[in-house]
Design a protein around this motif. Structure first.
Motif, PDB file in Angstrom:
ATOM      1  N   MET A   1       0.825  -1.014  -0.086  1.00  0.00           N
ATOM      2  CA  MET A   1      -0.006   0.101  -0.005  1.00  0.00           C
ATOM      3  C   MET A   1       0.958   1.253  -0.038  1.00  0.00           C
ATOM      4  SD  MET A   1      -2.847   1.251   2.853  1.00  0.00           S
ATOM      5  CE  MET A   1      -1.957   0.694   4.196  1.00  0.00           C
ATOM      6  N   ARG A   2       0.655   2.208  -0.858  1.00  0.00           N
ATOM      7  CA  ARG A   2       1.197   3.305  -0.932  1.00  0.00           C
ATOM      8  C   ARG A   2       0.579   4.507   0.024  1.00  0.00           C
ATOM      9  NH1 ARG A   2       5.188   4.518  -4.566  1.00  0.00           N
ATOM     10  NH2 ARG A   2       4.768   6.561  -4.612  1.00  0.00           N
ATOM     11  N   LEU A   3       1.363   5.345   0.733  1.00  0.00           N
ATOM     12  CA  LEU A   3       0.802   6.389   1.272  1.00  0.00           C
ATOM     13  C   LEU A   3       1.801   7.644   1.327  1.00  0.00           C
ATOM     14  CD1 LEU A   3       1.606   6.651   4.622  1.00  0.00           C
ATOM     15  CD2 LEU A   3       1.124   4.090   4.435  1.00  0.00           C
ATOM     16  N   VAL A  54       4.497   1.038   2.364  1.00  0.00           N
ATOM     17  CA  VAL A  54       4.457   0.758   3.602  1.00  0.00           C
ATOM     18  C   VAL A  54       5.466  -0.397   3.998  1.00  0.00           C
ATOM     19  CG1 VAL A  54       3.279   0.105   6.120  1.00  0.00           C
ATOM     20  CG2 VAL A  54       2.331   1.768   4.314  1.00  0.00           C
ATOM     21  N   ASN A  55       6.186  -0.329   4.951  1.00  0.00           N
ATOM     22  CA  ASN A  55       7.147  -1.480   5.368  1.00  0.00           C
ATOM     23  C   ASN A  55       6.338  -2.401   5.997  1.00  0.00           C
ATOM     24  OD1 ASN A  55       8.859  -3.391   7.009  1.00  0.00           O
ATOM     25  ND2 ASN A  55      10.461  -1.955   6.872  1.00  0.00           N
ATOM     26  N   LEU A  61       5.898   3.853   6.832  1.00  0.00           N
ATOM     27  CA  LEU A  61       6.443   4.301   5.482  1.00  0.00           C
ATOM     28  C   LEU A  61       7.814   4.686   5.860  1.00  0.00           C
ATOM     29  CD1 LEU A  61       6.556   5.197   2.623  1.00  0.00           C
ATOM     30  CD2 LEU A  61       5.672   7.597   3.373  1.00  0.00           C
ATOM     31  N   TYR A  62       8.181   5.516   7.174  1.00  0.00           N
ATOM     32  CA  TYR A  62       9.349   6.119   7.429  1.00  0.00           C
ATOM     33  C   TYR A  62       9.326   6.303   8.862  1.00  0.00           C
ATOM     34  CZ  TYR A  62      14.053   8.217   6.966  1.00  0.00           C
ATOM     35  OH  TYR A  62      15.430   8.653   7.071  1.00  0.00           O
TER      36      TYR A  62
END
Length: 81
Positions: A1-3, A54-55, A61-62
């Motif tokens: 998933m991108r965020l 997401v890791n 994400l970070y």
């Protein structure tokens, strides 16, 4: 998933615009308040946006604490006042 995640910071910095080959009068005429020998300050709001995947192990994400420290070391410590 991108965020995307955002981190903001606020700092103050000063500068002086001055051409040493010009007279004081010409520098004042061209640069105005920005030619003040005691510098001229501005307030800045910085917004950093990171976008990615997401890791799955951390759910991050970070790490925002690390991002805060990077902003402090690379921007605030260098430019604030």
């Amino acid at each position: 998933m991108r965020l995307s995640v955002f981190r903001t910071a606020h700092f103050n910095a000063a500068h002086r615009l001055h051409n040493p080959s010009w007279s004081d009068e010409k520098n004042s005429e061209v640069f105005g308040l920005c030619n003040n020998p005691n510098y001229h300050g501005h307030n800045y709001d910085l917004e950093v946006k990171l976008t990615g995947e997401v890791n799955p192990e951390t759910g991050y994400l970070y790490d925002l604490k690390i991002l805060k420290d990077v902003i402090k070391m690379q921007i605030e410590n260098r430019f604030d006042h």
